[in-house]
Structures are given as C-alpha cells and as structure tokens.
Scaffold this motif. Sequence first.
Motif, PDB file in Angstrom:
ATOM      1  N   PRO A 134       0.797  -1.225   0.135  1.00 37.01           N
ATOM      2  CA  PRO A 134       0.020  -0.054  -0.227  1.00 37.01           C
ATOM      3  C   PRO A 134       0.796   1.272   0.021  1.00 37.01           C
ATOM      4  CG  PRO A 134      -1.023  -1.518   1.557  1.00 37.01           C
ATOM      5  CD  PRO A 134       0.411  -1.997   1.229  1.00 37.01           C
ATOM      6  N   GLY A 135       1.986   1.151   0.590  1.00 35.57           N
ATOM      7  CA  GLY A 135       2.776   2.453   0.536  1.00 35.57           C
ATOM      8  C   GLY A 135       3.366   2.737  -0.723  1.00 35.57           C
ATOM      9  N   VAL A 136       3.312   2.264  -1.461  1.00 38.00           N
ATOM     10  CA  VAL A 136       3.918   2.287  -2.815  1.00 38.00           C
ATOM     11  C   VAL A 136       2.952   2.689  -3.673  1.00 38.00           C
ATOM     12  CG1 VAL A 136       4.915   1.211  -5.019  1.00 38.00           C
ATOM     13  CG2 VAL A 136       5.539   0.296  -2.767  1.00 38.00           C
ATOM     14  N   LYS A 137       2.839   4.028  -4.021  1.00 43.79           N
ATOM     15  CA  LYS A 137       1.953   4.868  -4.691  1.00 43.79           C
ATOM     16  C   LYS A 137       1.878   4.799  -6.261  1.00 43.79           C
ATOM     17  CE  LYS A 137      -0.119   5.811  -0.737  1.00 43.79           C
ATOM     18  NZ  LYS A 137      -1.430   5.046  -0.531  1.00 43.79           N
ATOM     19  N   ARG A 138       3.235   5.010  -6.835  1.00 44.18           N
ATOM     20  CA  ARG A 138       3.520   5.202  -8.224  1.00 44.18           C
ATOM     21  C   ARG A 138       4.472   4.298  -8.781  1.00 44.18           C
ATOM     22  NH1 ARG A 138       2.800  11.222  -7.285  1.00 44.18           N
ATOM     23  NH2 ARG A 138       0.241  11.699  -8.190  1.00 44.18           N
ATOM     24  N   ALA A 168      -1.881  -1.023 -11.979  1.00 45.63           N
ATOM     25  CA  ALA A 168      -2.798  -0.110 -11.121  1.00 45.63           C
ATOM     26  C   ALA A 168      -2.275   1.354 -10.513  1.00 45.63           C
ATOM     27  CB  ALA A 168      -3.584  -0.573 -10.052  1.00 45.63           C
ATOM     28  N   LYS A 169      -0.929   1.173 -10.494  1.00 43.27           N
ATOM     29  CA  LYS A 169      -0.101   2.088  -9.798  1.00 43.27           C
ATOM     30  C   LYS A 169       0.783   2.743 -10.918  1.00 43.27           C
ATOM     31  CE  LYS A 169       0.151  -0.174  -5.555  1.00 43.27           C
ATOM     32  NZ  LYS A 169       1.222  -0.856  -4.319  1.00 43.27           N
ATOM     33  N   SER A 170       0.442   2.269 -12.266  1.00 39.54           N
ATOM     34  CA  SER A 170       1.420   3.029 -13.509  1.00 39.54           C
ATOM     35  C   SER A 170       1.544   4.150 -13.643  1.00 39.54           C
ATOM     36  CB  SER A 170       0.957   2.126 -14.725  1.00 39.54           C
ATOM     37  OG  SER A 170      -0.226   2.478 -15.238  1.00 39.54           O
ATOM     38  N   VAL A 171       2.732   4.865 -13.977  1.00 45.80           N
ATOM     39  CA  VAL A 171       2.819   6.144 -14.390  1.00 45.80           C
ATOM     40  C   VAL A 171       3.721   5.828 -15.691  1.00 45.80           C
ATOM     41  CG1 VAL A 171       4.389   8.201 -14.431  1.00 45.80           C
ATOM     42  CG2 VAL A 171       3.107   7.372 -12.264  1.00 45.80           C
ATOM     43  N   VAL A 188       7.893   9.386  -8.547  1.00 46.09           N
ATOM     44  CA  VAL A 188       7.466   7.939  -8.419  1.00 46.09           C
ATOM     45  C   VAL A 188       8.315   7.299  -7.288  1.00 46.09           C
ATOM     46  CG1 VAL A 188       6.506   7.775 -11.013  1.00 46.09           C
ATOM     47  CG2 VAL A 188       8.963   7.048 -10.154  1.00 46.09           C
ATOM     48  N   ASP A 189       7.635   6.122  -6.804  1.00 43.31           N
ATOM     49  CA  ASP A 189       8.544   5.257  -5.864  1.00 43.31           C
ATOM     50  C   ASP A 189       9.449   4.570  -6.323  1.00 43.31           C
ATOM     51  OD1 ASP A 189       6.621   6.174  -3.525  1.00 43.31           O
ATOM     52  OD2 ASP A 189       5.103   5.268  -4.762  1.00 43.31           O
ATOM     53  N   ALA A 190       9.297   4.127  -7.540  1.00 42.79           N
ATOM     54  CA  ALA A 190      10.236   3.261  -8.272  1.00 42.79           C
ATOM     55  C   ALA A 190      10.023   3.088  -9.713  1.00 42.79           C
ATOM     56  CB  ALA A 190       9.965   1.558  -7.792  1.00 42.79           C
ATOM     57  N   GLY A 191      10.868   2.553 -10.542  1.00 44.08           N
ATOM     58  CA  GLY A 191      10.776   2.408 -11.857  1.00 44.08           C
ATOM     59  C   GLY A 191      11.254   1.250 -12.468  1.00 44.08           C
ATOM     60  N   PHE A 192      11.090   1.018 -13.786  1.00 42.92           N
ATOM     61  CA  PHE A 192      11.768  -0.185 -14.376  1.00 42.92           C
ATOM     62  C   PHE A 192      12.725   0.787 -15.859  1.00 42.92           C
ATOM     63  CE2 PHE A 192       8.415  -2.484 -12.582  1.00 42.92           C
ATOM     64  CZ  PHE A 192       8.734  -3.622 -12.498  1.00 42.92           C
ATOM     65  N   VAL A 193      13.857   0.508 -15.615  1.00 36.30           N
ATOM     66  CA  VAL A 193      14.788   1.033 -16.966  1.00 36.30           C
ATOM     67  C   VAL A 193      15.544  -0.011 -17.118  1.00 36.30           C
ATOM     68  CG1 VAL A 193      14.537   3.540 -16.138  1.00 36.30           C
ATOM     69  CG2 VAL A 193      16.280   1.957 -15.382  1.00 36.30           C
ATOM     70  N   PHE A 194      16.485   0.086 -18.117  1.00 36.52           N
ATOM     71  CA  PHE A 194      17.541  -0.725 -18.633  1.00 36.52           C
ATOM     72  C   PHE A 194      18.884  -0.454 -17.702  1.00 36.52           C
ATOM     73  CE2 PHE A 194      15.516  -0.872 -22.788  1.00 36.52           C
ATOM     74  CZ  PHE A 194      14.871  -2.222 -22.672  1.00 36.52           C
ATOM     75  N   ALA A 195      19.643  -1.371 -17.263  1.00 35.33           N
ATOM     76  CA  ALA A 195      20.755  -1.141 -16.361  1.00 35.33           C
ATOM     77  C   ALA A 195      21.758  -0.047 -16.872  1.00 35.33           C
ATOM     78  CB  ALA A 195      21.775  -2.658 -16.297  1.00 35.33           C
ATOM     79  N   THR A 196      21.796   0.123 -18.251  1.00 28.43           N
ATOM     80  CA  THR A 196      22.849   0.901 -18.780  1.00 28.43           C
ATOM     81  C   THR A 196      22.099   2.359 -18.610  1.00 28.43           C
ATOM     82  OG1 THR A 196      21.500   0.875 -20.968  1.00 28.43           O
ATOM     83  CG2 THR A 196      23.628  -0.255 -20.814  1.00 28.43           C
ATOM     84  N   ASP A 197      20.767   2.545 -18.437  1.00 23.98           N
ATOM     85  CA  ASP A 197      20.237   3.963 -18.191  1.00 23.98           C
ATOM     86  C   ASP A 197      20.469   4.164 -16.617  1.00 23.98           C
ATOM     87  OD1 ASP A 197      18.882   4.429 -20.797  1.00 23.98           O
ATOM     88  OD2 ASP A 197      17.840   2.426 -20.196  1.00 23.98           O
TER      89      ASP A 197
END
Length: 261
Positions: A134-138, A168-171, A188-197
């Motif tokens: 629940p604490g993760v919003k975005r 449901a929390k996607s940005v 945002v609280d977290a995000g998906f990127v490539f390791a090189t980014d």
Amino acid sequence: MRNPFRRPLKQALTAIGVAMLAVSVNACADELIVSAAASLTNAFKAMGAAYEQQHPGTKVLLNFGASDVLMQQIVKGAPADVYASADQKAMDKAVSEKVVDAATRRDFAANALVLIVPKDSPFMPASLAELAQPGVKRVAYCDPASVPIGRYAKGALEAAGQWDAVNAKSVLAGDVRQSLDYVARGEVDAGFVFATDAAIMPDRVKVAMTVPTQTPVTYPLALVEGSRHAADAKGFIAYVLSPEGQAVLAKYGFKPAGTAH
C-alpha cells in the motif's frame, strides 16, 4: 481521474514526426540517419562521433526514441538509413512491414532490466511483490504496446503474478529515459529501466534489483529499405559490430549480444 503522467502513443508519434521532419529538411547527400532506441543515446552519440572521424565525408544524424515509434515513423516515410531497436519484437514488426532489409539484421548488444528507486529513498524492494504494498503509490515504466522496456517489464510482472497490482499504480513514460527521469526527480516510488540507463545517473537513482526477463534483452539493427546511403549504412552497421564498436558499447555498460539470458 486521468493520470497526468500518461503520454499517449499518438503524442509520441507526433513529437517524433516533427523531429524527423526537421531531419528530413536538413539532411544532405552525405548525411547518414540512424534511428535508434532511446537507451542507446549515450553509446550511439559516441559511436557516431567515432564513425565520423574514420569517415570524414560522412555526417551521422542520430534520432532517438521509443523503438516502436521510430519504426512507425519509418513506415510513414520518415527518412532513415539504419534502424536499431531495443527488442526483437520491434524489429520483427519492421521486417513484416518491409521497411528494413532482413538480410542485414544483426544482434549487436545485450542489456538487463532493473528496478530503480530515488537515491535518497528508504524503499529498497528485494522482490517485485513489494511493489504491491500500500505504501507504494506510483511505479514508472513504459507502455508495453509501444516500447520494448514496457514489454520486458510487463512480462516480468506477469511471471511474478504482480501485473494487475502494479499496473494500477502505473505512471507511463514515452521512452525509457523519461521513466528514468521520473525516478530521478522523485515523482514515483520506483521505476523500470535498463541497467545502462540507471548507470548514467548514479547520483540520482539506485538499483534495487535486477529483474529476470521472460526473453533476453537483446538489441538488433538493420539497413532501412530504400536507404539513399546504403553503402555508408552498411559501413556503420559493420562498425557497430566491430571490436572497436563493441568496445564503445561496453564502455556504456552494454554486454555482447551473445551473453544475453
């Protein structure tokens, strides 16, 4: 309520279209246009500069963006000589649309999917399940319908049984660099990127975990059909695949294509 962060594919296509129109107007006979995935920005800028030094008569014009968006622009007639995507599906689409020469298609690099958080965040998830808390919003990632890293992220979340909760929390970001920026700015609280980014902003973001993917993260490139600079385009492709070109990619964190898993 509409998510203000969402960037529709139509807007992305329009933006890239304007950019490519500018490229078209300014392109000269000796200018090689390379359309490449956003995650290749730093590496290909260095690659282009090195190629120009070895080929004084050639100017490399680089156009970066989401792989699918770039491919659609080429389909619509935007000028390009080389196309480099961040996954096989985008290149498969380019082949099916007959906008690249399939015989010139080559895998040239590998990468890894990572989950990042802001540098000063106390949140350091060790599993994707923690994103459902629940604490993760975005959570930032790219649209799976139009961006390779979005497809990698969705596949990983589905495999972990967390897709619905995280979606449901996607940005949604237009490309991987925008996803990186959202995290770097703490939006945002977290995000998906490539390791090189992630590696280009070590002072702004930190990697919480490397995420296993359902398919290897590999990058293919190919000659664009109808290129007016086919010889130079093939020369650029050969340079990317050469030991020197591979060394440039390695400098920016990319792995050899054969090491993807």
